[in-house]
Motif scaffolding. Structure first.
Motif, mmCIF file in Angstrom:
data_model
loop_
_atom_site.group_PDB
_atom_site.id
_atom_site.type_symbol
_atom_site.label_atom_id
_atom_site.label_comp_id
_atom_site.label_asym_id
_atom_site.label_seq_id
_atom_site.Cartn_x
_atom_site.Cartn_y
_atom_site.Cartn_z
ATOM 1 N N GLN B 78 48.534 21.396 -29.683
ATOM 2 C CA GLN B 78 49.269 20.903 -30.849
ATOM 3 C C GLN B 78 50.496 20.121 -30.409
ATOM 4 O O GLN B 78 50.814 19.075 -30.972
ATOM 5 C CB GLN B 78 49.656 22.068 -31.772
ATOM 6 C CG GLN B 78 48.448 22.651 -32.494
ATOM 7 C CD GLN B 78 48.776 23.878 -33.334
ATOM 8 O OE1 GLN B 78 49.931 24.261 -33.456
ATOM 9 N NE2 GLN B 78 47.748 24.496 -33.900
ATOM 10 N N GLY B 79 51.193 20.634 -29.392
ATOM 11 C CA GLY B 79 52.376 19.934 -28.889
ATOM 12 C C GLY B 79 51.992 18.633 -28.194
ATOM 13 O O GLY B 79 52.633 17.606 -28.382
ATOM 14 N N ARG B 82 50.923 16.292 -30.781
ATOM 15 C CA ARG B 82 51.842 16.273 -31.926
ATOM 16 C C ARG B 82 51.036 16.302 -33.221
ATOM 17 O O ARG B 82 51.269 15.555 -34.155
ATOM 18 C CB ARG B 82 52.742 15.039 -31.863
ATOM 19 C CG ARG B 82 53.947 15.243 -30.960
ATOM 20 C CD ARG B 82 54.579 13.931 -30.582
ATOM 21 N NE ARG B 82 53.830 13.334 -29.500
ATOM 22 C CZ ARG B 82 53.725 12.031 -29.297
ATOM 23 N NH1 ARG B 82 54.309 11.191 -30.096
ATOM 24 N NH2 ARG B 82 53.026 11.578 -28.282
ATOM 25 N N ASN B 83 50.075 17.207 -33.227
ATOM 26 C CA ASN B 83 49.151 17.292 -34.351
ATOM 27 C C ASN B 83 48.967 18.760 -34.704
ATOM 28 O O ASN B 83 48.427 19.534 -33.916
ATOM 29 C CB ASN B 83 47.815 16.665 -33.938
ATOM 30 C CG ASN B 83 46.818 16.642 -35.078
ATOM 31 O OD1 ASN B 83 46.939 17.417 -36.027
ATOM 32 N ND2 ASN B 83 45.848 15.772 -34.978
ATOM 33 N N PRO B 84 49.431 19.165 -35.883
ATOM 34 C CA PRO B 84 49.369 20.588 -36.235
ATOM 35 C C PRO B 84 47.952 21.083 -36.483
ATOM 36 O O PRO B 84 47.746 22.279 -36.660
ATOM 37 C CB PRO B 84 50.214 20.677 -37.510
ATOM 38 C CG PRO B 84 50.218 19.307 -38.067
ATOM 39 C CD PRO B 84 50.072 18.355 -36.917
ATOM 40 N N PRO B 214 57.673 19.691 -20.018
ATOM 41 C CA PRO B 214 56.916 18.458 -20.278
ATOM 42 C C PRO B 214 56.412 18.380 -21.729
ATOM 43 O O PRO B 214 56.434 17.299 -22.320
ATOM 44 C CB PRO B 214 55.742 18.554 -19.303
ATOM 45 C CG PRO B 214 56.255 19.394 -18.184
ATOM 46 C CD PRO B 214 57.213 20.368 -18.801
ATOM 47 N N ASP B 216 57.873 19.667 -24.384
ATOM 48 C CA ASP B 216 59.038 19.292 -25.203
ATOM 49 C C ASP B 216 59.293 17.790 -25.105
ATOM 50 O O ASP B 216 59.598 17.129 -26.092
ATOM 51 C CB ASP B 216 60.300 20.034 -24.731
ATOM 52 C CG ASP B 216 60.340 21.474 -25.215
ATOM 53 O OD1 ASP B 216 59.629 21.795 -26.184
ATOM 54 O OD2 ASP B 216 61.076 22.280 -24.620
ATOM 55 N N ALA B 217 59.178 17.265 -23.874
ATOM 56 C CA ALA B 217 59.443 15.836 -23.679
ATOM 57 C C ALA B 217 58.392 14.998 -24.408
ATOM 58 O O ALA B 217 58.719 14.024 -25.069
ATOM 59 C CB ALA B 217 59.457 15.498 -22.187
ATOM 60 N N ALA B 219 56.784 15.849 -26.946
ATOM 61 C CA ALA B 219 57.020 15.989 -28.380
ATOM 62 C C ALA B 219 58.042 14.965 -28.866
ATOM 63 O O ALA B 219 58.072 14.619 -30.033
ATOM 64 C CB ALA B 219 57.489 17.406 -28.707
ATOM 65 N N SER B 220 58.891 14.480 -27.965
ATOM 66 C CA SER B 220 59.891 13.473 -28.350
ATOM 67 C C SER B 220 59.329 12.067 -28.266
ATOM 68 O O SER B 220 60.054 11.096 -28.490
ATOM 69 C CB SER B 220 61.122 13.573 -27.449
ATOM 70 O OG SER B 220 61.597 14.882 -27.418
ATOM 71 N N ALA B 274 59.878 25.382 -32.557
ATOM 72 C CA ALA B 274 58.860 24.613 -31.835
ATOM 73 C C ALA B 274 59.210 24.365 -30.370
ATOM 74 O O ALA B 274 58.453 23.726 -29.664
ATOM 75 C CB ALA B 274 58.629 23.278 -32.544
ATOM 76 N N ASP B 275 60.357 24.860 -29.894
ATOM 77 C CA ASP B 275 60.697 24.661 -28.487
ATOM 78 C C ASP B 275 59.689 25.439 -27.647
ATOM 79 O O ASP B 275 59.539 26.652 -27.805
ATOM 80 C CB ASP B 275 62.117 25.158 -28.195
ATOM 81 C CG ASP B 275 63.160 24.381 -28.991
ATOM 82 O OD1 ASP B 275 62.784 23.405 -29.669
ATOM 83 O OD2 ASP B 275 64.348 24.761 -28.937
ATOM 84 N N GLY B 333 55.315 21.041 -39.625
ATOM 85 C CA GLY B 333 55.674 20.045 -38.617
ATOM 86 C C GLY B 333 54.733 18.862 -38.581
ATOM 87 O O GLY B 333 54.628 18.186 -37.579
#
Lengths: 270, 334
Positions: B78-79, B82-84, B214, B216-217, B219-220, B274-275, B333
């Motif tokens: 998912q992360g 970026r797709n729930p 990675p 988290d990154a 995700a940005s 979500a972290d 999200g």
């Protein structure tokens, strides 16, 4: 003293040339504003200068070294890019998003040290994000998101700062705050700063040098009052403009010459 | 702190689960048996020890570990995308596992290896092959874009499930066995299954946790991750590999258990944010809890008949997911 220098770079997307044999050098202690109409390649130039896009020809030198010969990590330790297109799509917290700026120094697997946390703390304060630290980035306004992005880049403690449209979506107060901060970073902390801006007057007010990009090449580079002439801007932007002086800072102030409905005003004043 | 509380909850559910069944035991009886296996524990003889240790413990631990693995893999996918709606099977894992297992069952394969019996081995290998194929198709110039991975995964899953249907039609004797496997279940699983899958599940879980920064990154945004010096092909490859290893090990011994890997990460995000350094372990713990409870239901609701646990997770997890979607859209999200 660090320099970032694009030497004769040619960049293309899908075979369509965007930049052709372009040269631009930026130095510590200076803010260089990149201006030009939409779609002329400001973002492309910033991406090439940040090693996100490899030029077809020519090279980009960071402190004299070709970016091609440097690791992504080494580049990220010295050079920070705040992309324009970044929109928060995944709800990590503000504090986490900012602390990612420490990754080029700490690596991707090791826990952050006390030093990293202290640096992030200082930057959260500097950018006014302390009250928002536990918030999810997806819940922030566009302006708050821009501040998070800037804070993350600052957490990289770069020597070169590339900011793509850092003032987009911001109201006057935050535009000014960001540009004041950027100006301090260049003049006091001796960073080399490149910002792309649409607002010519803000560019004139805050930049030491202005680089006007159009048709894949730099039309002029120099002090704002040298570059922002009515003839040049009229030609590049394709609309008639007048340039006066800022009453306080005496920097150039650019205004379009309004046609059509308001033309009678001009007549009555003359 | 909250993670510790959640771990405690998982431990309590484990003890309660061990007491459930045809012979019910009190938590203290269960704890006595467990304690007797500690180096300083006092031995417990008799039928309770056999029930808890030989019959129930391995299966309960397996349920917890499979739940943890699927949930952590789901959280990572998912992360990454970026797709729930991503789940552990999004890049073709379930199709590969199903075809592998079906081949093994219909062809009556007797190969075994890596501690796995024939069907788990085939499912394990099938999962990894399918994901590798999806990755190879999506890759262009050392770079597998997220959208290409999703599309290739969807296409391959469809092809593989058609192949599974064909094999089932051609081999109606094996129909029931294949069908039961596809629904996912833990009936009859014991120590050998646990021993075979534990190393992969633990390595997979640990690697996923290591991928937190990675993730988290990413995700940005990919541009941002790159500008921070993250090498996207390596990072994406490592995340897909870790998540797929975990999924393969879980599927090999439990079959295709749906919804745990979709719902546990959602619930974890609502509770813990979500972290990923918190989300990955929180998802794993919630996944463990969910599958333990689901397996308790699967064992007891229609006892002595056992339901495939995949049916329980779908029947309970599906509506819960719809409820989340209706009431908490923003926090999902998307």
């Amino acid at each position: 003293m660090i320099t970032l220098e694009a030497q004769d770079i040619t960049c293309a997307y899908d075979g369509r040339p965007v930049l052709e044999e372009l040269c631009l050098a930026v130095r510590s202690g200076e803010v260089t504003a990149l201006i030009g109409p939409n779609g002329v390649g400001k973002t492309t130039l910033l991406r090439a200068m940040a090693r996100l896009l490899e030029p077809r020809q020519g090279s980009v030198l960071l402190a004299g070294r070709d970016l091609r010969d440097m690791s992504s990590k080494a580049v990220a330790q010295q050079l920070g890019l705040a992309p324009q297109a970044e929109t928060a799509s995944w709800p990590i917290t503000v504090e986490r998003a900012v602390s990612l700026g420490r990754a080029p120094h700490r690596g991707w697997l090791l826990p952050f040290s006390a030093e990293d946390r202290a640096i992030v703390e200082g930057i959260l304060q500097q950018t006014g994000l302390v009250p928002l630290r536990e918030r999810r980035v997806t819940e922030l306004s566009g302006g708050e998101q821009r501040r998070v992005i800037l804070a993350r880049v600052l957490a990289q403690q770069p020597e070169v700062l590339l900011l793509d449209e850092p003032t987009a979506y911001l109201d006057l107060k935050y535009q000014t705050e960001i540009l004041e901060l950027v100006s301090r970073l260049a003049h006091e902390d001796k960073l080399a700063v490149v910002i792309s801006l649409h607002d010519l007057n803000l560019a004139a007010l805050y930049a030491d040098r202005v680089a006007l990009l159009s048709e894949g090449a730099l039309q002029a580079v120099g002090a704002p009052s040298e570059v922002l002439t009515p003839e040049r801007l009229t030609q590049v932007y394709g609309v008639p403009v007048v340039v006066t002086r800022h009453p306080v800072s005496d920097t150039p102030l650019v205004m379009p010459v309004a046609n059509g409905t308001s033309s009678h005003k001009r007549v009555s004043e003359s | 702190m909250a993670l510790l509380a959640l771990s405690g909850l998982v431990a309590v559910s484990l003890v309660l689960s061990l007491g459930l069944g045809a012979v019910s035991l009190t938590p203290s009886q269960v704890v006595d048996v467990l304690a007797s296996h500690l180096p300083w524990g006092e031995p417990v003889e008799g039928v309770h020890a056999t029930i808890v240790w030989d019959l129930r413990l391995a299966r309960a631990l397996l349920a917890a570990l499979i739940g943890a693995g699927l949930a952590a893999a789901g959280a990572a996918f998912q992360g990454l995308f970026r797709n729930p709606l991503a789940d552990p099977f999004i890049v073709g894992a379930s199709g590969g596992a199903a075809l592998g297992a079906t081949l093994a069952i219909t062809a009556g394969l007797r190969w075994s290896g890596a501690g796995f019996g024939p069907v788990p081995l085939a499912a394990f290998v099938g999962t990894l092959l399918a994901v590798a194929l999806v990755y190879a198709v999506a890759e262009t110039g050392g770079h597998a874009p997220a959208v290409a991975l999703l599309l290739a995964g969807a296409a391959l899953s469809t092809i593989l499930s058609a192949a599974v249907s064909l094999l089932m039609l051609l081999n109606d004797r094996a129909l029931h066995e294949v069908f039961t496997w596809l629904l996912g279940g833990l009936g009859g699983r014991s120590w050998p299954h646990l021993r075979a899958s534990v190393p992969y599940l633990l390595i997979g879980l640990a690697s996923l946790w290591l991928m937190a920064r990675p993730l988290d990154a990413l995700a940005s945004g990919e541009e941002t991750a790159q500008s921070l010096g993250l090498r996207l092909p390596h990072a994406r490859g490592a995340i897909v590999a870790a998540a797929s290893l975990t999924t393969a090990a879980a599927v090999a011994v439990g079959g295709i258990i749906g919804f745990v890997g979709l719902i546990a990460p959602h619930a974890a995000r609502l509770l813990f944010g979500a972290d990923h350094h918190r989300l990955i372990p929180a998802s794993a713990l919630l996944g463990a809890l969910l599958l333990l409870l689901a397996d308790d239901l699967a064992r007891t609701v229609l006892a002595p008949v056992e339901l495939p646990v995949g049916i329980v997770t779908a029947l309970l997890g599906g509506p819960f997911f719809l409820y989340l979607l209706k009431t908490r859209q923003r926090e999902l999200g998307g």
